[in-house]
Each structure stands twice: as C-alpha cells, then as structure tokens.
Design a protein around this motif. Structure first.
Motif, mmCIF file in Angstrom:
data_model
loop_
_atom_site.group_PDB
_atom_site.id
_atom_site.type_symbol
_atom_site.label_atom_id
_atom_site.label_comp_id
_atom_site.label_asym_id
_atom_site.label_seq_id
_atom_site.Cartn_x
_atom_site.Cartn_y
_atom_site.Cartn_z
ATOM 1 N N LYS A 33 38.030 50.167 34.285
ATOM 2 C CA LYS A 33 37.543 49.007 35.045
ATOM 3 C C LYS A 33 36.300 49.380 35.843
ATOM 4 C CE LYS A 33 39.676 45.707 37.012
ATOM 5 N NZ LYS A 33 39.261 44.618 36.101
ATOM 6 N N GLU A 34 36.268 50.597 36.363
ATOM 7 C CA GLU A 34 35.085 51.051 37.091
ATOM 8 C C GLU A 34 33.844 51.052 36.200
ATOM 9 O OE1 GLU A 34 36.116 54.913 38.502
ATOM 10 O OE2 GLU A 34 37.530 54.179 40.022
ATOM 11 N N LEU A 35 34.069 51.145 34.877
ATOM 12 C CA LEU A 35 32.965 51.159 33.917
ATOM 13 C C LEU A 35 32.681 49.771 33.340
ATOM 14 C CD1 LEU A 35 33.970 54.438 32.038
ATOM 15 C CD2 LEU A 35 32.200 54.168 33.797
ATOM 16 N N GLY A 36 33.336 48.750 33.902
ATOM 17 C CA GLY A 36 33.053 47.377 33.487
ATOM 18 C C GLY A 36 33.940 46.836 32.391
ATOM 19 N N TYR A 37 35.002 47.533 32.046
ATOM 20 C CA TYR A 37 35.880 47.092 30.962
ATOM 21 C C TYR A 37 36.820 45.975 31.406
ATOM 22 C CZ TYR A 37 34.730 50.689 27.510
ATOM 23 O OH TYR A 37 34.084 51.459 26.571
ATOM 24 N N ALA A 38 37.095 45.064 30.476
ATOM 25 C CA ALA A 38 38.248 44.181 30.583
ATOM 26 C C ALA A 38 39.445 44.982 30.095
ATOM 27 C CB ALA A 38 38.060 42.941 29.728
ATOM 28 N N THR A 39 40.539 44.969 30.846
ATOM 29 C CA THR A 39 41.669 45.850 30.551
ATOM 30 C C THR A 39 42.941 45.035 30.366
ATOM 31 O OG1 THR A 39 42.048 46.146 32.925
ATOM 32 C CG2 THR A 39 40.648 47.774 31.840
ATOM 33 N N HIS A 40 43.631 45.267 29.271
ATOM 34 C CA HIS A 40 44.837 44.503 28.956
ATOM 35 C C HIS A 40 45.914 45.430 28.412
ATOM 36 C CE1 HIS A 40 42.528 40.724 29.265
ATOM 37 N NE2 HIS A 40 41.569 41.390 28.635
ATOM 38 N N ILE A 41 47.162 45.167 28.798
ATOM 39 C CA ILE A 41 48.306 45.883 28.247
ATOM 40 C C ILE A 41 49.257 44.885 27.614
ATOM 41 C CG2 ILE A 41 49.292 45.967 30.594
ATOM 42 C CD1 ILE A 41 51.062 48.286 29.689
#
Length: 481
Positions: A115-123
């Motif tokens: 997230k710090e690198l700008g990613y959308a994150t999903h599990i």
C-alpha cells in the motif's frame, strides 16, 4: 518499443525491476493452496489433472527448493511478516479460533508495504493470522478488502466450523452463500476484483484458497475425473485439486481478458506439505504436514509472468516463506527490506541466477509437547533434525491410509539427532548422524544461535470464554481481546 528496450538495458543494472514490460508497476497475484502435497500436482504426478497450473509452472520459473513451515498459521505468518515464526510466537501449532492470539501488531506486513507503494490490496479466502481483535483482521492490516474466513478450516458449503459461521465480506458476516462451494465462490470474488480493477493502479491480490484442506468435499463432476482411484477419499481429494486448477485457470483467463496478464507476476505456493492422514501425498519425499521432514516443508511452488527474464526453467536455489515479503516488495519497486529474516531474492529469481540464501530454519519450538516438529535446520546440503520430527515419519504412497499413530519417534526423543545430505539423499533415507559428528556439531551450534533469538510460543492452552460465537450472533467474531 523504446520503453521495452530501455527496460531491458536498465534491468541489467537493477534499475528497472519494479516495472512491467509496458513501463508500469507490475500487478502481483499471490496464490496459496492449502495442504497441497508435493505429489498432489500434475507437474510432479501425471495421475493428477492440473493442466492450467502445469502450463503456468512449465512456462514460468519452477521453485524446486521452496520451503514453508509444517503448518498453515506459521507459514502464513511468515509470508506476511518476513520473520521466522519462532520470532513471532507462532512456532508451536496453528492459531485456534478461541485463542487470543494473532500475528504481532507491531510488524508492518506485506499488504501494508505494498500500500505504501500505491497498490490496491485485496485478500480472498483464508486469513488464519488471528482475529480476536479487529486490529488483527485483514482490513485493519493493510488490505482494502477481504472476502473469506478468519480461521483454519470449515465446511466448503456451509462455511461453518464447530457449529458457527466463519465467513465474511470485509467485516460483515455472509449468510447467503450456504450451499456454494468455496473454491468456486472465491474464484468468482477474485475475478470480480480483477474485472473492476482500475488498470492505472497496481494490484496486489492475495488469493488463499481453502482447497485442498479438509474436510474432503468436492462437486461430483471433479471426483468423476478420477475413476481409476480406488480410495474414495483420495479420489475426492484429487477432484479438489482439479477444481483448484480450474479456478486458477479462470483467474488467469480473466487477467488476459482484462489485458493485465503481461503486466502481472504470479506466485503460486502451498502453505505446507500434504496431510497424509487427509489423503494428501508428498511421495517420494519423506513425511507429511506436521513434520520437519521435506514432505512437510518443501512446498510446491512456481512464479510466472512479469519481470522473469529466464522462463521455462527450474530454480534450484533455496527459498523460504519469509523471503516473500522482501522479494515481492522489491518486485513492486520498493526499497529492499533488510531488517528481517527474509532475503530479497528478486534479483536472483528475475534472472534465474543463484540464490543468496544458504540456510533455512525449519522450526524451533520450545513447547514441551511439540506439534510440528521440535527443531531443524538446513545449511548448504546438510540438514539436522533435533528431537521430535513430527508424527508421520515414513514415505507414503498416494492411496496408503495413515493414522497419526504411525510414528517411530516418540515425543520424548529430545536428544535425538538426524542428519541428512539433501543433495545426495533428498528423500531423507540415510541418517548420517553417527557418521558425521563434526557436521552434527556444526549445525547444532548454528541452531543454538537461532534458539537465542526465539520467543516463547504464544499458545494458550485454555480456550477464552469470551470467544464464544454465541455472544456474537453465532458467528466467529473479533472484539474479545
């Protein structure tokens, strides 16, 4: 064309590893199969029907010495944290639903890094890193969304464990999927995330399937793919693997349809070896889930896609579950993480060059009744097991029925060493401990060095009454620790 040429030049000097061939930050899809054994996949066993996974592995980078922990919570904690579980208190067993335990909150974990690198994150799927507090749960630990379950296992159709629901969309219990097979449902959610994703933002999808962990349940059409398997449980288990393969094929199909595949790096791994008492199989490797033998810890794994410069090959370097946080952070363009047990292997994996990892700690557990093997370490080609190795010590063929009583090592074998040369003897048939006392002494000293860094196992023996799902609408729920 110019961007591709520039990247080709810059990769040589390690300045362009963080972008895809199109010059964009690469998407990352991290797929975990639960309890998938070494011999439970088509590219190791032609009796198993997994064409989609086999194609990805064959055209990607096959990870031949990829190590995980002998059980699922410890492996998942290592994936997320970059620390050996004996440093986070998770080395003894799995996190139970009624224990006030979770992966320590003072650790910045993988989705937070991305997230710090700008990613959308999903599990999507299984969490199993603790849920007694909301702060322990996925959407409080760096994931933008969560669909799945918090605990270890449950019924594939009712999504119930021990009589109570464990199934959520973000933080909301889901009651409407009763009768829906989880492998198919998780794939629908994952493909929907891919279809709705804003392509201008890099995507991190952690897809942790319930398959192929027990209970052994599968739609009839997948079981019917294996008419020649006599054992009903092994036949159904094999069908579960093929259902998983179809699921992976649907995910990659959606990536292609959305035009994302060329910019996506896929990591596929098991979380531990197959459970031989639950119809999983690791032959010809020795042992099972629960053991520190290779059958419990040497995981099926491969990478495919963006950033891999030498594909269609086998990577023989050592890798451990703790390496994925620094490695994927580097693949995403982040500053290399060097303050944890994990090593950034992206320069080696992206070029299929030798791994800088020279040793692996399989486990260290100071609990008086070790569940997943007391302790073991590999340094170079040699592996030392210290004491109890786990409950399944033999070499089990696919339809061999096994019980946990099938062990020749007692839990009292605390002073017993086993030594193997894994280069010459990958299936651990020849114990060299009596012939190489020098090597035993060397590896025991190294293991003792790690022992000094271990924290006590965080494994409360008494269930916490506040965890009772009856207090939360008959749903396994956070908020009691």
């Amino acid at each position: 064309m110019f961007v591709q040429l520039l990247c080709t030049v810059l990769v040589i000097i390690n300045l362009c590893d963080d972008v895809s061939a199109a010059g964009r930050p690469r998407h990352i899809v991290f797929i975990v199969a639960d309890d998938l054994g070494w011999n439970d996949i088509g590219f190791h066993n032609p009796d198993i029907i997994t064409p989609n996974i086999d194609k990805l592995a064959r055209e990607g980078l096959l990870l031949n010495h990829h190590y995980v922990q002998p059980l699922c919570s410890p492996s998942r904690a290592a994936f997320m944290s970059g620390y050996y579980p004996f440093k986070t208190g998770l080395q003894h067993s799995v996190i139970l639903e009624n224990q006030p335990v979770c992966l320590p909150l003072n650790i910045t974990i993988l989705p937070q890094k991305l997230k710090e690198l700008g990613y959308a994150t999903h599990i999507v799927g299984k969490w199993h890193n603790g849920f007694c507090s909301w702060n322990c749960t996925p959407t409080y630990r760096g994931f933008d969304s969560f669909f799945g379950y918090y605990g270890a296992m449950e019924d594939y159709y009712t999504h119930v464990i021990r009589g109570f629901l464990d199934y959520r969309n973000n933080t909301t219990p889901v009651w409407t999927d009763n009768g829906t097979y989880s492998t198919l449902r998780f794939t629908d959610v994952a493909t929907d995330i891919i279809e709705r994703h804003n392509q201008s933002q890099p995507l991190f999808l952690y897809l942790a399937y319930q398959a192929v962990y027990g209970p052994i349940e599968v739609p009839a059409k997948y079981e019917a793919m294996y008419p020649n398997i006599k054992s009903e449980n092994r036949r159904k288990f094999s069908g579960m693997v093929s259902a998983l393969d179809e699921a992976v094929g649907n995910v990659t199909k959606t990536l292609r349809q959305r035009g994302l595949m060329d910019d996506t790096l896929i990591l596929f791994t098991a979380d531990n070896g197959g459970g031989v008492d639950e119809s999983g199989n690791n032959y010809p490797l020795r042992g099972s889930k629960f053991t520190v033998y290779e059958g419990g810890t040497r995981a099926v794994g491969f990478m495919y896609g963006s950033g891999l410069q030498k594909t269609g090959t086998v990577f023989d370097g050592m890798i451990h579950a703790v390496d994925w946080l620094p490695t994927l952070t580097a693949a995403a363009g982040g500053t290399p993480v060097s303050d944890r047990d994990g090593i950034n292997l992206w320069p080696s994996l992206s070029t299929a060059s030798p791994s800088p990892r020279t040793e692996v700690v399989y486990n260290y557990d100071s609990h008086p009744q070790p569940v997943q093997g007391h302790a073991a370490i590999r340094v170079g080609d040699y592996k030392l097991i210290d004491g109890y190795p786990g409950p399944f010590p033999d070499w089990y063929k696919p339809e061999q029925v096994t019980s946990s009583l099938n062990t020749r090592f007692s839990r009292d074998s605390a002073n017993q060493y086993q030594l193997f040369n894994l280069k010459d003897d990958p299936n651990e048939r020849n114990d060299l401990s009596n012939f190489r006392p020098d090597m035993v002494k060397k590896l025991a000293a190294r293991l003792a060095w790690y022992k000094k860094q271990a924290v006590p196992p965080n494994f409360p023996e008494t269930p916490d009454d506040l965890s009772n799902p009856a207090l939360y609408g008959n749903v396994w729920s956070p908020g009691w620790c």
